[in-house]
Design a protein around this motif. Structure first.
Motif, mmCIF file in Angstrom:
data_model
loop_
_atom_site.group_PDB
_atom_site.id
_atom_site.type_symbol
_atom_site.label_atom_id
_atom_site.label_comp_id
_atom_site.label_asym_id
_atom_site.label_seq_id
_atom_site.Cartn_x
_atom_site.Cartn_y
_atom_site.Cartn_z
ATOM 1 N N TYR A 197 0.816 -1.222 0.000
ATOM 2 C CA TYR A 197 0.000 0.000 0.000
ATOM 3 C C TYR A 197 0.844 1.264 0.000
ATOM 4 O O TYR A 197 0.342 2.354 0.301
ATOM 5 N N GLY A 198 2.124 1.145 -0.358
ATOM 6 C CA GLY A 198 2.995 2.319 -0.458
ATOM 7 C C GLY A 198 3.429 2.868 0.878
ATOM 8 O O GLY A 198 3.785 4.046 0.971
ATOM 9 N N GLY A 199 3.427 2.033 1.919
ATOM 10 C CA GLY A 199 3.821 2.490 3.253
ATOM 11 C C GLY A 199 5.318 2.377 3.487
ATOM 12 O O GLY A 199 6.055 1.762 2.711
ATOM 13 N N GLU A 200 5.749 3.010 4.579
ATOM 14 C CA GLU A 200 7.158 2.941 4.994
ATOM 15 C C GLU A 200 7.454 1.532 5.518
ATOM 16 O O GLU A 200 6.557 0.841 5.994
ATOM 17 N N PRO A 201 8.712 1.099 5.429
ATOM 18 C CA PRO A 201 9.058 -0.221 5.971
ATOM 19 C C PRO A 201 8.659 -0.339 7.446
ATOM 20 O O PRO A 201 8.695 0.637 8.193
ATOM 21 N N SER A 202 8.298 -1.508 7.853
ATOM 22 C CA SER A 202 7.881 -1.766 9.233
ATOM 23 C C SER A 202 9.073 -1.721 10.174
ATOM 24 O O SER A 202 10.225 -1.891 9.761
ATOM 25 N N LYS A 203 8.765 -1.538 11.452
ATOM 26 C CA LYS A 203 9.802 -1.611 12.475
ATOM 27 C C LYS A 203 10.357 -3.033 12.520
ATOM 28 O O LYS A 203 9.621 -3.994 12.255
ATOM 29 N N PRO A 204 11.622 -3.188 12.867
ATOM 30 C CA PRO A 204 12.192 -4.536 12.994
ATOM 31 C C PRO A 204 11.350 -5.376 13.965
ATOM 32 O O PRO A 204 10.863 -4.880 14.976
ATOM 33 N N GLY A 205 11.204 -6.650 13.605
ATOM 34 C CA GLY A 205 10.441 -7.565 14.457
ATOM 35 C C GLY A 205 8.957 -7.623 14.154
ATOM 36 O O GLY A 205 8.235 -8.424 14.752
ATOM 37 N N THR A 206 8.474 -6.783 13.239
ATOM 38 C CA THR A 206 7.057 -6.818 12.870
ATOM 39 C C THR A 206 6.786 -8.100 12.092
ATOM 40 O O THR A 206 7.530 -8.451 11.180
ATOM 41 N N TRP A 207 5.737 -8.783 12.473
ATOM 42 C CA TRP A 207 5.416 -10.070 11.849
ATOM 43 C C TRP A 207 4.625 -9.846 10.569
ATOM 44 O O TRP A 207 3.578 -9.197 10.574
ATOM 45 N N HIS A 208 5.136 -10.382 9.469
ATOM 46 C CA HIS A 208 4.481 -10.309 8.171
ATOM 47 C C HIS A 208 4.235 -11.715 7.652
ATOM 48 O O HIS A 208 4.854 -12.672 8.102
ATOM 49 N N ASP A 209 3.344 -11.834 6.707
ATOM 50 C CA ASP A 209 3.027 -13.118 6.067
ATOM 51 C C ASP A 209 2.939 -12.843 4.564
ATOM 52 O O ASP A 209 1.851 -12.698 4.009
ATOM 53 N N PRO A 210 4.097 -12.743 3.888
ATOM 54 C CA PRO A 210 4.075 -12.386 2.465
ATOM 55 C C PRO A 210 3.317 -13.386 1.599
ATOM 56 O O PRO A 210 2.704 -12.998 0.604
ATOM 57 N N GLU A 211 3.327 -14.664 1.981
ATOM 58 C CA GLU A 211 2.591 -15.667 1.204
ATOM 59 C C GLU A 211 1.090 -15.415 1.284
ATOM 60 O O GLU A 211 0.372 -15.555 0.307
ATOM 61 N N ARG A 212 0.608 -15.039 2.469
ATOM 62 C CA ARG A 212 -0.821 -14.710 2.575
ATOM 63 C C ARG A 212 -1.121 -13.450 1.764
ATOM 64 O O ARG A 212 -2.141 -13.393 1.073
ATOM 65 N N ASP A 213 -0.244 -12.449 1.845
ATOM 66 C CA ASP A 213 -0.444 -11.238 1.037
ATOM 67 C C ASP A 213 -0.560 -11.595 -0.446
ATOM 68 O O ASP A 213 -1.450 -11.105 -1.150
ATOM 69 N N GLN A 214 0.342 -12.465 -0.923
ATOM 70 C CA GLN A 214 0.370 -12.823 -2.343
ATOM 71 C C GLN A 214 -0.843 -13.639 -2.766
ATOM 72 O O GLN A 214 -1.135 -13.735 -3.949
ATOM 73 N N THR A 215 -1.522 -14.244 -1.801
ATOM 74 C CA THR A 215 -2.719 -15.029 -2.102
ATOM 75 C C THR A 215 -3.978 -14.217 -1.843
ATOM 76 O O THR A 215 -4.844 -14.091 -2.701
ATOM 77 N N ALA A 216 -4.093 -13.674 -0.634
ATOM 78 C CA ALA A 216 -5.336 -13.017 -0.218
ATOM 79 C C ALA A 216 -5.625 -11.734 -0.984
ATOM 80 O O ALA A 216 -6.778 -11.487 -1.355
ATOM 81 N N LEU A 217 -4.616 -10.914 -1.236
ATOM 82 C CA LEU A 217 -4.886 -9.632 -1.900
ATOM 83 C C LEU A 217 -5.451 -9.825 -3.314
ATOM 84 O O LEU A 217 -6.493 -9.256 -3.640
ATOM 85 N N PRO A 218 -4.807 -10.639 -4.174
ATOM 86 C CA PRO A 218 -5.427 -10.849 -5.488
ATOM 87 C C PRO A 218 -6.743 -11.621 -5.405
ATOM 88 O O PRO A 218 -7.648 -11.389 -6.205
#
Length: 189
Positions: A128-149
């Motif tokens: 969404y064009g945001g700034e990088p997260s603080k270190p230690g922030t939990w992300h799930d790029p695989e869910r992003d790549q599936t759920a968003l589309p």
């Protein structure tokens, strides 16, 4: 035409021959025809007799992807699955978060609804064009790549959608919105 059949009925014919040794005794040859459409009655015709029942709605749920050493796993909390099964009397269908390697259009053809669940992970800010997260922030790029589309395709197809928590964040991003990564630190919230 049976009361179960509709113009868009999918028909599959299976012919059974004999039993499976040693568990089943031989049976006469029978032809079975199965008629179904998503969200419509399912009919089974066995040797000329027809049995019809209403199929439960199929509700898709995008799974989180986590690593449980050493294996990647796809999971959804029972707190989301059980209400779909018991409260909505629907079939919860968990979609693995495999990104572009799964055919999302095919999945949508079989869904009567889609539930975007919560998760302890966050949508990655680059979505969404945001700034990088603080270190230690939990992300799930695989869910992003599936759920968003998938959400975009669900909306385009007119499939009913319910979003909560992270799922609401995903919906917001798909619709062009942005997120406050640490909303609890924003004055007034």
């Amino acid at each position: 035409v049976s009361s179960c059949q509709a113009p868009s009925v999918v028909q599959r014919r299976i012919t059974l021959f004999g039993g499976c040794w040693p568990d089943y005794p031989p049976m006469p040859d029978r032809e079975i025809a199965i008629y179904s459409t998503i969200g419509h009655p399912v009919c089974l015709r066995v040797s000329g007799l027809e049995y019809c029942m209403c199929a439960k709605p199929v509700i898709g749920i995008a799974a989180d992807r986590r690593v449980v050493e050493p294996h990647p796993v796809h999971l959804v909390s029972e707190n989301y699955i059980t209400p779909i099964r018991d409260g909505a009397d629907a079939f919860p269908f968990i979609l693995p978060s495999l990104g572009e390697s799964i055919d999302l259009d095919h999945a949508i053809e079989h869904l009567d609804g889609f539930f975007c669940t919560g998760s302890p992970s966050n949508v990655e800010p680059h979505n969404y064009g945001g700034e990088p997260s603080k270190p230690g922030t939990w992300h799930d790029p695989e869910r992003d790549q599936t759920a968003l589309p998938l959400i975009a395709k669900v909306l385009d197809a007119g499939v009913p959608l319910l979003a909560v928590c992270r799922g609401f964040q995903e919906l917001n991003v798909v619709l062009g919105g942005t997120l406050h990564q640490l909303v609890h630190e924003v004055p007034g919230y």
